[in-house]
Design a protein around this motif. Structure first.
Motif, PDB file in Angstrom:
ATOM      1  N   UNK A 138      15.501 -81.209 -14.883  1.00  9.88           N
ATOM      2  CA  UNK A 138      16.262 -81.385 -15.637  1.00  9.88           C
ATOM      3  C   UNK A 138      17.349 -82.636 -15.280  1.00  9.88           C
ATOM      4  N   UNK A 139      16.911 -82.927 -14.159  1.00 15.36           N
ATOM      5  CA  UNK A 139      17.943 -84.134 -13.598  1.00 15.36           C
ATOM      6  C   UNK A 139      17.566 -85.334 -14.344  1.00 15.36           C
ATOM      7  N   UNK A 366      16.133 -82.150 -20.039  1.00 15.49           N
ATOM      8  CA  UNK A 366      17.342 -82.392 -19.547  1.00 15.49           C
ATOM      9  C   UNK A 366      18.151 -82.663 -20.576  1.00 15.49           C
ATOM     10  N   UNK A 367      18.869 -84.045 -20.744  1.00 14.72           N
ATOM     11  CA  UNK A 367      19.791 -84.524 -21.430  1.00 14.72           C
ATOM     12  C   UNK A 367      19.313 -84.436 -22.834  1.00 14.72           C
ATOM     13  N   UNK A 375      10.720 -78.292 -34.098  1.00 15.19           N
ATOM     14  CA  UNK A 375      11.253 -77.246 -33.030  1.00 15.19           C
ATOM     15  C   UNK A 375      10.832 -77.710 -31.485  1.00 15.19           C
ATOM     16  N   UNK A 376      10.019 -78.712 -31.532  1.00 13.07           N
ATOM     17  CA  UNK A 376       9.737 -78.877 -30.122  1.00 13.07           C
ATOM     18  C   UNK A 376      10.272 -80.038 -29.376  1.00 13.07           C
ATOM     19  N   UNK A 377      10.540 -80.100 -27.937  1.00 10.12           N
ATOM     20  CA  UNK A 377      11.073 -81.428 -27.417  1.00 10.12           C
ATOM     21  C   UNK A 377       9.665 -82.294 -27.247  1.00 10.12           C
ATOM     22  N   UNK A 378      10.005 -83.635 -26.773  1.00 16.95           N
ATOM     23  CA  UNK A 378       8.964 -84.734 -26.700  1.00 16.95           C
ATOM     24  C   UNK A 378       7.821 -84.182 -25.990  1.00 16.95           C
TER      25      UNK A 378
END
Ligand code: PFF
Length: 452
Positions: A138-139, A366-367, A375-378
Protein backbone atom coordinates in the motif's frame (compact mmCIF):
# COMPACT_ATOMS: atom_id res chain seq x y z
CA UNK A 1 8.48 -6.99 -44.77
CA UNK A 2 7.81 -10.70 -44.30
CA UNK A 3 11.36 -11.95 -44.55
CA UNK A 4 12.66 -9.22 -42.26
CA UNK A 5 10.67 -10.73 -39.42
CA UNK A 6 12.55 -12.53 -36.69
CA UNK A 7 12.45 -16.30 -36.44
CA UNK A 8 13.24 -18.81 -33.70
CA UNK A 9 16.49 -20.58 -34.48
CA UNK A 10 15.84 -24.07 -33.14
CA UNK A 11 13.14 -26.51 -32.08
CA UNK A 12 14.28 -26.51 -28.48
CA UNK A 13 14.31 -22.71 -28.57
CA UNK A 14 10.68 -22.72 -29.66
CA UNK A 15 9.61 -25.14 -26.93
CA UNK A 16 11.54 -23.30 -24.21
CA UNK A 17 10.31 -19.87 -25.28
CA UNK A 18 6.68 -21.03 -25.49
CA UNK A 19 6.96 -22.96 -22.23
CA UNK A 20 8.65 -19.86 -20.79
CA UNK A 21 5.62 -17.82 -21.71
CA UNK A 22 3.31 -20.38 -20.15
CA UNK A 23 5.28 -21.03 -16.96
CA UNK A 24 5.07 -17.98 -14.76
CA UNK A 25 3.40 -16.40 -11.78
CA UNK A 26 0.30 -18.25 -12.99
CA UNK A 27 1.91 -21.56 -12.03
CA UNK A 28 3.80 -20.68 -8.90
CA UNK A 29 1.66 -17.91 -7.40
CA UNK A 30 -1.83 -18.22 -8.87
CA UNK A 31 -2.15 -22.02 -9.16
CA UNK A 32 -1.39 -22.88 -5.51
CA UNK A 33 -3.66 -20.01 -4.46
CA UNK A 34 -6.52 -21.45 -6.51
CA UNK A 35 -5.80 -25.02 -5.38
CA UNK A 36 -5.77 -23.87 -1.75
CA UNK A 37 -9.03 -21.99 -2.11
CA UNK A 38 -10.84 -24.59 -4.18
CA UNK A 39 -10.21 -27.75 -2.27
CA UNK A 40 -6.96 -29.30 -3.51
CA UNK A 41 -6.84 -32.45 -5.63
CA UNK A 42 -10.38 -32.20 -7.03
CA UNK A 43 -9.53 -28.79 -8.48
CA UNK A 44 -6.34 -30.17 -9.98
CA UNK A 45 -8.20 -32.96 -11.77
CA UNK A 46 -10.75 -30.58 -13.27
CA UNK A 47 -7.91 -28.26 -14.23
CA UNK A 48 -5.92 -30.98 -16.01
CA UNK A 49 -9.01 -32.02 -18.04
CA UNK A 50 -9.53 -28.41 -19.11
CA UNK A 51 -5.89 -28.04 -20.08
CA UNK A 52 -6.06 -31.12 -22.30
CA UNK A 53 -9.46 -30.74 -23.90
CA UNK A 54 -10.10 -27.00 -23.94
CA UNK A 55 -6.94 -24.95 -23.55
CA UNK A 56 -4.60 -27.15 -25.60
CA UNK A 57 -6.84 -26.96 -28.70
CA UNK A 58 -6.79 -23.18 -28.33
CA UNK A 59 -3.00 -23.25 -28.20
CA UNK A 60 -2.82 -25.42 -31.33
CA UNK A 61 -5.27 -23.05 -33.06
CA UNK A 62 -3.05 -20.09 -32.17
CA UNK A 63 -0.03 -21.96 -33.54
CA UNK A 64 -1.92 -22.62 -36.79
CA UNK A 65 -2.98 -18.98 -37.18
CA UNK A 66 0.48 -17.63 -36.31
CA UNK A 67 2.47 -19.84 -38.63
CA UNK A 68 0.02 -19.69 -41.51
CA UNK A 69 -0.06 -15.89 -41.43
CA UNK A 70 3.48 -15.04 -40.25
CA UNK A 71 2.05 -11.85 -38.81
CA UNK A 72 1.39 -10.15 -35.52
CA UNK A 73 -1.87 -10.97 -33.74
CA UNK A 74 -3.97 -8.33 -35.49
CA UNK A 75 -2.62 -8.70 -39.02
CA UNK A 76 -2.81 -12.49 -38.71
CA UNK A 77 -6.60 -12.31 -38.90
CA UNK A 78 -6.44 -9.73 -41.67
CA UNK A 79 -4.11 -11.90 -43.75
CA UNK A 80 -6.15 -15.08 -43.32
CA UNK A 81 -9.62 -13.54 -43.59
CA UNK A 82 -9.32 -10.23 -45.46
CA UNK A 83 -12.16 -7.77 -45.09
CA UNK A 84 -13.81 -9.65 -42.23
CA UNK A 85 -14.30 -8.39 -38.68
CA UNK A 86 -12.02 -11.09 -37.22
CA UNK A 87 -9.26 -8.48 -36.76
CA UNK A 88 -11.20 -7.35 -33.70
CA UNK A 89 -10.19 -10.63 -32.05
CA UNK A 90 -6.56 -9.71 -32.63
CA UNK A 91 -7.08 -6.19 -31.39
CA UNK A 92 -8.73 -7.50 -28.25
CA UNK A 93 -5.63 -9.66 -27.75
CA UNK A 94 -3.27 -6.70 -27.98
CA UNK A 95 -5.32 -4.76 -25.45
CA UNK A 96 -5.41 -7.80 -23.17
CA UNK A 97 -1.64 -8.19 -23.50
CA UNK A 98 -1.26 -4.65 -22.21
CA UNK A 99 -3.75 -5.23 -19.36
CA UNK A 100 -2.17 -8.50 -18.24
CA UNK A 101 1.34 -7.09 -18.35
CA UNK A 102 0.22 -4.09 -16.29
CA UNK A 103 -1.09 -6.07 -13.33
CA UNK A 104 1.44 -8.87 -13.78
CA UNK A 105 4.30 -6.38 -13.32
CA UNK A 106 2.87 -5.43 -9.96
CA UNK A 107 3.06 -8.98 -8.60
CA UNK A 108 6.43 -9.44 -10.32
CA UNK A 109 7.53 -6.22 -8.59
CA UNK A 110 6.47 -7.64 -5.21
CA UNK A 111 8.48 -10.75 -6.07
CA UNK A 112 11.53 -8.65 -6.86
CA UNK A 113 11.17 -6.90 -3.52
CA UNK A 114 10.93 -10.23 -1.70
CA UNK A 115 13.96 -11.58 -3.59
CA UNK A 116 15.96 -8.51 -2.54
CA UNK A 117 14.69 -8.74 1.05
CA UNK A 118 15.63 -12.43 1.16
CA UNK A 119 19.08 -11.63 -0.14
CA UNK A 120 19.56 -8.97 2.53
CA UNK A 121 18.35 -11.36 5.22
CA UNK A 122 15.35 -9.19 6.01
CA UNK A 123 12.79 -11.97 5.93
CA UNK A 124 13.91 -13.25 9.30
CA UNK A 125 11.96 -14.43 12.31
CA UNK A 126 10.23 -11.96 14.55
CA UNK A 127 8.39 -10.14 11.79
CA UNK A 128 4.67 -9.85 11.36
CA UNK A 129 4.73 -10.85 7.69
CA UNK A 130 1.10 -10.02 7.05
CA UNK A 131 1.52 -6.49 8.37
CA UNK A 132 4.81 -6.08 6.45
CA UNK A 133 3.22 -7.25 3.20
CA UNK A 134 0.21 -4.98 3.55
CA UNK A 135 2.36 -1.99 4.46
CA UNK A 136 4.62 -2.64 1.47
CA UNK A 137 1.93 -3.03 -1.19
CA UNK A 138 0.00 0.00 0.00
CA UNK A 139 3.04 2.30 0.03
CA UNK A 140 3.05 4.73 -2.91
CA UNK A 141 6.62 4.66 -4.24
CA UNK A 142 8.54 1.53 -3.45
CA UNK A 143 6.21 -0.93 -5.22
CA UNK A 144 6.12 1.45 -8.18
CA UNK A 145 9.90 1.50 -8.39
CA UNK A 146 9.85 -2.30 -8.53
CA UNK A 147 7.19 -2.27 -11.26
CA UNK A 148 9.42 0.05 -13.27
CA UNK A 149 12.48 -2.12 -12.60
CA UNK A 150 10.69 -5.26 -13.74
CA UNK A 151 9.33 -3.61 -16.88
CA UNK A 152 12.78 -2.38 -17.82
CA UNK A 153 14.18 -5.91 -17.45
CA UNK A 154 11.40 -7.20 -19.70
CA UNK A 155 12.03 -4.41 -22.14
CA UNK A 156 15.75 -5.19 -22.39
CA UNK A 157 15.03 -8.75 -23.47
CA UNK A 158 12.28 -7.88 -25.94
CA UNK A 159 14.23 -5.06 -27.52
CA UNK A 160 16.91 -7.50 -28.64
CA UNK A 161 14.49 -9.32 -30.85
CA UNK A 162 13.27 -12.85 -31.25
CA UNK A 163 16.43 -14.90 -31.53
CA UNK A 164 18.89 -12.74 -29.61
CA UNK A 165 16.45 -11.73 -26.92
CA UNK A 166 13.49 -14.00 -26.31
CA UNK A 167 15.01 -17.29 -27.49
CA UNK A 168 18.43 -16.77 -26.00
CA UNK A 169 17.13 -15.78 -22.56
CA UNK A 170 14.48 -18.49 -22.46
CA UNK A 171 17.17 -21.01 -23.25
CA UNK A 172 19.11 -20.29 -20.11
CA UNK A 173 16.33 -19.15 -17.82
CA UNK A 174 14.11 -22.22 -18.29
CA UNK A 175 16.72 -24.86 -17.39
CA UNK A 176 17.73 -22.76 -14.39
CA UNK A 177 14.11 -22.63 -13.38
CA UNK A 178 13.80 -26.42 -13.54
CA UNK A 179 16.90 -26.90 -11.43
CA UNK A 180 15.59 -24.52 -8.76
CA UNK A 181 12.20 -26.24 -8.77
CA UNK A 182 13.72 -29.68 -8.29
CA UNK A 183 15.92 -28.46 -5.42
CA UNK A 184 12.95 -26.82 -3.74
CA UNK A 185 10.70 -29.88 -4.16
CA UNK A 186 13.35 -32.09 -2.58
CA UNK A 187 13.72 -29.66 0.35
CA UNK A 188 10.00 -29.35 0.79
CA UNK A 189 9.43 -33.10 0.83
CA UNK A 190 11.82 -33.37 3.80
CA UNK A 191 9.55 -31.18 5.89
CA UNK A 192 7.37 -32.56 8.68
CA UNK A 193 4.17 -31.56 6.90
CA UNK A 194 5.09 -33.39 3.68
CA UNK A 195 2.61 -36.22 4.22
CA UNK A 196 -0.31 -33.91 4.99
CA UNK A 197 0.63 -31.62 2.11
CA UNK A 198 0.79 -34.47 -0.37
CA UNK A 199 -2.51 -35.88 0.85
CA UNK A 200 -4.11 -32.49 0.22
CA UNK A 201 -2.69 -32.45 -3.29
CA UNK A 202 -3.36 -36.05 -4.25
CA UNK A 203 -6.60 -37.13 -2.57
CA UNK A 204 -9.57 -35.64 -4.41
CA UNK A 205 -12.77 -34.75 -2.63
CA UNK A 206 -15.35 -34.37 -5.38
CA UNK A 207 -17.92 -32.80 -3.10
CA UNK A 208 -15.79 -29.68 -3.44
CA UNK A 209 -16.36 -29.38 -7.21
CA UNK A 210 -18.92 -26.61 -7.49
CA UNK A 211 -19.71 -24.47 -10.51
CA UNK A 212 -17.42 -21.84 -9.03
CA UNK A 213 -14.53 -24.31 -8.97
CA UNK A 214 -15.14 -25.17 -12.63
CA UNK A 215 -15.02 -21.49 -13.55
CA UNK A 216 -11.84 -20.86 -11.66
CA UNK A 217 -10.27 -23.91 -13.28
CA UNK A 218 -10.94 -22.76 -16.84
CA UNK A 219 -9.71 -19.22 -16.12
CA UNK A 220 -6.60 -20.68 -14.54
CA UNK A 221 -5.98 -23.05 -17.48
CA UNK A 222 -6.16 -20.23 -20.04
CA UNK A 223 -4.08 -17.84 -17.97
CA UNK A 224 -1.46 -20.45 -17.22
CA UNK A 225 -1.07 -21.56 -20.83
CA UNK A 226 -1.05 -17.95 -22.10
CA UNK A 227 -3.88 -18.69 -24.54
CA UNK A 228 -6.85 -16.67 -25.73
CA UNK A 229 -5.10 -13.36 -26.36
CA UNK A 230 -2.86 -14.17 -29.28
CA UNK A 231 0.38 -14.61 -27.39
CA UNK A 232 0.95 -17.97 -29.05
CA UNK A 233 -0.12 -16.51 -32.41
CA UNK A 234 2.71 -14.02 -32.09
CA UNK A 235 5.26 -16.66 -31.08
CA UNK A 236 4.12 -19.10 -33.79
CA UNK A 237 4.57 -16.40 -36.41
CA UNK A 238 8.30 -16.86 -35.73
CA UNK A 239 8.20 -20.70 -36.11
CA UNK A 240 9.98 -22.30 -39.03
CA UNK A 241 8.16 -24.55 -41.55
CA UNK A 242 9.48 -27.78 -40.02
CA UNK A 243 8.21 -27.11 -36.50
CA UNK A 244 5.56 -29.71 -35.62
CA UNK A 245 2.68 -27.80 -34.11
CA UNK A 246 0.67 -30.47 -32.29
CA UNK A 247 3.57 -32.17 -30.47
CA UNK A 248 4.99 -28.75 -29.57
CA UNK A 249 1.70 -27.67 -28.00
CA UNK A 250 1.53 -30.95 -26.14
CA UNK A 251 5.05 -30.46 -24.78
CA UNK A 252 4.29 -26.93 -23.64
CA UNK A 253 1.09 -28.06 -21.90
CA UNK A 254 2.91 -30.92 -20.19
CA UNK A 255 5.75 -28.72 -18.98
CA UNK A 256 3.35 -26.06 -17.75
CA UNK A 257 1.13 -28.52 -15.87
CA UNK A 258 4.14 -30.28 -14.40
CA UNK A 259 5.54 -27.00 -13.07
CA UNK A 260 2.17 -26.04 -11.60
CA UNK A 261 1.81 -29.36 -9.80
CA UNK A 262 5.44 -29.26 -8.63
CA UNK A 263 4.83 -25.78 -7.23
CA UNK A 264 2.08 -27.39 -5.19
CA UNK A 265 4.66 -29.96 -4.05
CA UNK A 266 6.87 -27.08 -2.92
CA UNK A 267 4.25 -25.00 -1.22
CA UNK A 268 1.75 -27.31 0.48
CA UNK A 269 4.17 -29.57 2.37
CA UNK A 270 5.79 -26.34 3.57
CA UNK A 271 2.51 -24.78 4.66
CA UNK A 272 1.35 -27.95 6.44
CA UNK A 273 4.65 -27.99 8.33
CA UNK A 274 3.84 -24.93 10.39
CA UNK A 275 0.96 -24.99 12.78
CA UNK A 276 -1.66 -22.31 12.43
CA UNK A 277 -1.02 -21.51 8.74
CA UNK A 278 -3.81 -22.02 6.32
CA UNK A 279 -3.74 -23.28 2.73
CA UNK A 280 -6.44 -20.89 1.60
CA UNK A 281 -4.57 -17.69 2.40
CA UNK A 282 -5.34 -16.33 -1.09
CA UNK A 283 -2.87 -14.15 -3.02
CA UNK A 284 -0.83 -13.61 0.15
CA UNK A 285 0.03 -17.33 0.22
CA UNK A 286 3.50 -16.91 -1.23
CA UNK A 287 4.23 -13.50 0.29
CA UNK A 288 2.85 -13.91 3.82
CA UNK A 289 2.55 -17.61 4.49
CA UNK A 290 5.83 -18.73 2.94
CA UNK A 291 8.17 -16.32 4.77
CA UNK A 292 6.60 -17.71 7.94
CA UNK A 293 7.35 -21.21 6.75
CA UNK A 294 10.94 -20.42 5.80
CA UNK A 295 11.57 -19.12 9.30
CA UNK A 296 9.61 -21.53 11.43
CA UNK A 297 10.25 -24.83 9.69
CA UNK A 298 13.99 -24.30 9.43
CA UNK A 299 14.55 -22.36 12.63
CA UNK A 300 16.89 -25.07 13.98
CA UNK A 301 19.16 -25.31 10.91
CA UNK A 302 21.08 -22.11 10.19
CA UNK A 303 21.02 -20.70 6.65
CA UNK A 304 18.62 -23.27 5.19
CA UNK A 305 15.61 -20.99 5.59
CA UNK A 306 17.62 -18.15 4.08
CA UNK A 307 18.68 -20.22 1.05
CA UNK A 308 15.20 -21.70 0.55
CA UNK A 309 13.59 -18.28 0.61
CA UNK A 310 16.13 -16.69 -1.73
CA UNK A 311 15.89 -19.55 -4.22
CA UNK A 312 12.12 -19.46 -4.15
CA UNK A 313 11.76 -15.76 -4.92
CA UNK A 314 14.48 -15.89 -7.59
CA UNK A 315 12.56 -18.78 -9.15
CA UNK A 316 9.36 -16.78 -9.11
CA UNK A 317 11.10 -13.79 -10.65
CA UNK A 318 12.68 -15.77 -13.48
CA UNK A 319 9.36 -17.42 -14.23
CA UNK A 320 7.64 -14.03 -14.30
CA UNK A 321 10.23 -12.65 -16.68
CA UNK A 322 9.95 -15.38 -19.31
CA UNK A 323 6.19 -14.77 -19.31
CA UNK A 324 6.23 -11.00 -19.29
CA UNK A 325 8.43 -10.91 -22.39
CA UNK A 326 5.74 -12.81 -24.27
CA UNK A 327 2.99 -10.37 -23.28
CA UNK A 328 5.26 -7.49 -24.20
CA UNK A 329 6.00 -9.12 -27.53
CA UNK A 330 2.29 -9.30 -28.48
CA UNK A 331 2.08 -5.50 -28.27
CA UNK A 332 5.58 -4.72 -29.55
CA UNK A 333 5.22 -6.89 -32.68
CA UNK A 334 1.88 -5.23 -33.44
CA UNK A 335 3.13 -1.65 -33.09
CA UNK A 336 6.40 -2.43 -34.87
CA UNK A 337 4.74 -4.01 -37.90
CA UNK A 338 1.55 -2.03 -38.06
CA UNK A 339 3.04 1.44 -37.76
CA UNK A 340 6.41 0.69 -39.32
CA UNK A 341 8.27 1.92 -36.23
CA UNK A 342 11.64 0.49 -35.27
CA UNK A 343 11.48 -2.43 -32.89
CA UNK A 344 13.23 -0.43 -30.19
CA UNK A 345 10.79 2.48 -30.40
CA UNK A 346 7.82 0.12 -30.45
CA UNK A 347 9.17 -1.66 -27.37
CA UNK A 348 9.59 1.64 -25.52
CA UNK A 349 6.01 2.65 -26.28
CA UNK A 350 4.78 -0.62 -24.80
CA UNK A 351 7.03 -0.36 -21.76
CA UNK A 352 5.89 3.18 -20.97
CA UNK A 353 2.20 2.35 -21.50
CA UNK A 354 2.53 -0.65 -19.18
CA UNK A 355 4.29 1.50 -16.64
CA UNK A 356 1.22 3.74 -16.52
CA UNK A 357 -1.12 0.73 -16.36
CA UNK A 358 1.10 -0.90 -13.73
CA UNK A 359 1.12 2.30 -11.67
CA UNK A 360 -2.68 2.38 -11.68
CA UNK A 361 -2.78 -1.26 -10.54
CA UNK A 362 -0.14 -0.77 -7.89
CA UNK A 363 -1.76 2.36 -6.48
CA UNK A 364 -5.09 0.56 -6.24
CA UNK A 365 -3.68 -1.14 -3.13
CA UNK A 366 -2.85 2.23 -1.59
CA UNK A 367 -3.84 5.80 -2.27
CA UNK A 368 -6.18 4.87 -5.14
CA UNK A 369 -8.00 2.26 -3.10
CA UNK A 370 -11.18 4.33 -3.28
CA UNK A 371 -11.22 4.44 -7.10
CA UNK A 372 -13.27 1.51 -8.33
CA UNK A 373 -14.96 0.41 -11.51
CA UNK A 374 -17.79 -2.10 -11.00
CA UNK A 375 -16.71 -2.42 -7.40
CA UNK A 376 -13.12 -3.36 -8.32
CA UNK A 377 -9.85 -1.46 -8.08
CA UNK A 378 -7.63 -1.38 -11.18
CA UNK A 379 -5.63 -4.47 -10.21
CA UNK A 380 -8.69 -6.65 -9.68
CA UNK A 381 -10.41 -5.12 -12.69
CA UNK A 382 -7.52 -5.88 -15.06
CA UNK A 383 -7.22 -9.41 -13.65
CA UNK A 384 -10.97 -10.03 -13.93
CA UNK A 385 -11.29 -8.53 -17.41
CA UNK A 386 -8.48 -10.65 -18.82
CA UNK A 387 -8.61 -14.04 -17.06
CA UNK A 388 -12.38 -14.31 -16.67
CA UNK A 389 -13.55 -12.41 -19.72
CA UNK A 390 -11.17 -11.72 -22.60
CA UNK A 391 -9.20 -14.98 -22.46
CA UNK A 392 -12.20 -17.35 -22.58
CA UNK A 393 -13.92 -15.15 -25.17
CA UNK A 394 -10.70 -15.01 -27.21
CA UNK A 395 -10.40 -18.80 -26.91
CA UNK A 396 -13.90 -19.27 -28.30
CA UNK A 397 -13.28 -16.88 -31.22
CA UNK A 398 -9.86 -18.32 -32.05
CA UNK A 399 -11.12 -21.92 -32.19
CA UNK A 400 -14.15 -20.83 -34.21
CA UNK A 401 -11.83 -19.05 -36.61
CA UNK A 402 -9.63 -22.08 -37.20
CA UNK A 403 -12.50 -24.59 -37.11
CA UNK A 404 -15.01 -22.74 -39.25
CA UNK A 405 -13.47 -19.75 -41.03
CA UNK A 406 -10.20 -21.21 -42.30
CA UNK A 407 -10.24 -23.87 -45.00
CA UNK A 408 -10.01 -27.39 -43.58
CA UNK A 409 -7.23 -28.20 -46.05
CA UNK A 410 -5.14 -25.25 -44.90
CA UNK A 411 -5.55 -26.19 -41.24
CA UNK A 412 -4.69 -29.85 -41.91
CA UNK A 413 -1.72 -28.72 -43.95
CA UNK A 414 -0.40 -26.74 -40.99
CA UNK A 415 -1.16 -29.53 -38.52
CA UNK A 416 0.60 -32.17 -40.60
CA UNK A 417 3.33 -29.95 -42.09
CA UNK A 418 2.06 -30.57 -45.59
CA UNK A 419 1.16 -34.20 -44.96
CA UNK A 420 4.46 -35.27 -43.42
CA UNK A 421 3.25 -35.84 -39.84
CA UNK A 422 0.55 -37.94 -38.21
CA UNK A 423 -2.90 -37.40 -39.71
CA UNK A 424 -4.62 -39.21 -36.86
CA UNK A 425 -3.48 -36.70 -34.26
CA UNK A 426 -4.29 -33.84 -36.63
CA UNK A 427 -7.83 -35.14 -37.16
CA UNK A 428 -8.40 -35.55 -33.45
CA UNK A 429 -7.19 -32.02 -32.80
CA UNK A 430 -9.29 -30.64 -35.60
CA UNK A 431 -12.36 -32.20 -33.99
CA UNK A 432 -11.48 -30.68 -30.61
CA UNK A 433 -10.90 -27.28 -32.22
CA UNK A 434 -14.09 -27.35 -34.26
CA UNK A 435 -16.50 -28.74 -31.69
CA UNK A 436 -15.42 -29.50 -28.17
CA UNK A 437 -13.35 -26.42 -27.33
CA UNK A 438 -15.75 -23.71 -28.54
CA UNK A 439 -18.83 -25.42 -27.13
CA UNK A 440 -17.12 -26.32 -23.84
CA UNK A 441 -15.59 -22.90 -23.23
CA UNK A 442 -18.77 -21.14 -24.34
CA UNK A 443 -20.91 -23.12 -21.90
CA UNK A 444 -18.64 -22.30 -18.99
CA UNK A 445 -18.22 -18.69 -20.11
CA UNK A 446 -21.95 -18.00 -20.36
CA UNK A 447 -22.65 -19.63 -17.03
CA UNK A 448 -19.83 -17.57 -15.56
CA UNK A 449 -21.27 -14.33 -16.88
CA UNK A 450 -24.72 -15.17 -15.57
CA UNK A 451 -23.30 -16.23 -12.22
CA UNK A 452 -21.38 -12.97 -11.72
N1 PFF B 1 1.06 -17.89 -18.59
C1 PFF B 1 1.59 -16.87 -17.74
C2 PFF B 1 1.66 -17.38 -16.32
O1 PFF B 1 1.21 -18.49 -16.06
O2 PFF B 1 2.17 -16.68 -15.47
C3 PFF B 1 0.79 -15.60 -17.81
C4 PFF B 1 0.53 -15.10 -19.19
C5 PFF B 1 1.57 -14.96 -20.10
C6 PFF B 1 -0.74 -14.77 -19.58
C7 PFF B 1 1.32 -14.49 -21.41
C8 PFF B 1 -1.00 -14.31 -20.84
C9 PFF B 1 0.04 -14.17 -21.75
F1 PFF B 1 -0.21 -13.72 -22.94
Amino acid sequence: MMDRRGRFGSRIGVILASAGSAVGLGNIWRFPTEVGRNGGAAFILVYVCFVLFLAMPVMVSEFVIGRASKSNTVDAFRVLAPGRPWVLTGLMGVIAGFLVLSFYSVVAGWTMHYAVSSLLGQLSAGHDFAADFNAFISAPWLPLAYVAGFLVLTHLVVERGVQNGIERYSKWMMPLLFIIIVVLVICSLQMPGARAGLAFLLRPDFSKVTWQVVLSAIGQAFFSLSVGIGCMITYASYFGPRMRLAPSALHVCLIDTMVAVLSGFIIFPAVFSVEGLSVDAGPGLVFITLPNVFNTAFSHIPMVGYAFSLLFYVLLLLAALTSSISMHEICTAFIHEKYGLGRRVAAWIVTLACLLGGAACSLSFGVWRGITVGGMGFFDLFDYLTAKFIMPLGGILITLFVGWQMQRSQVMDELTNGGTCSRVLARLLYFLIRWLAPIGVCTIFINGLIGH
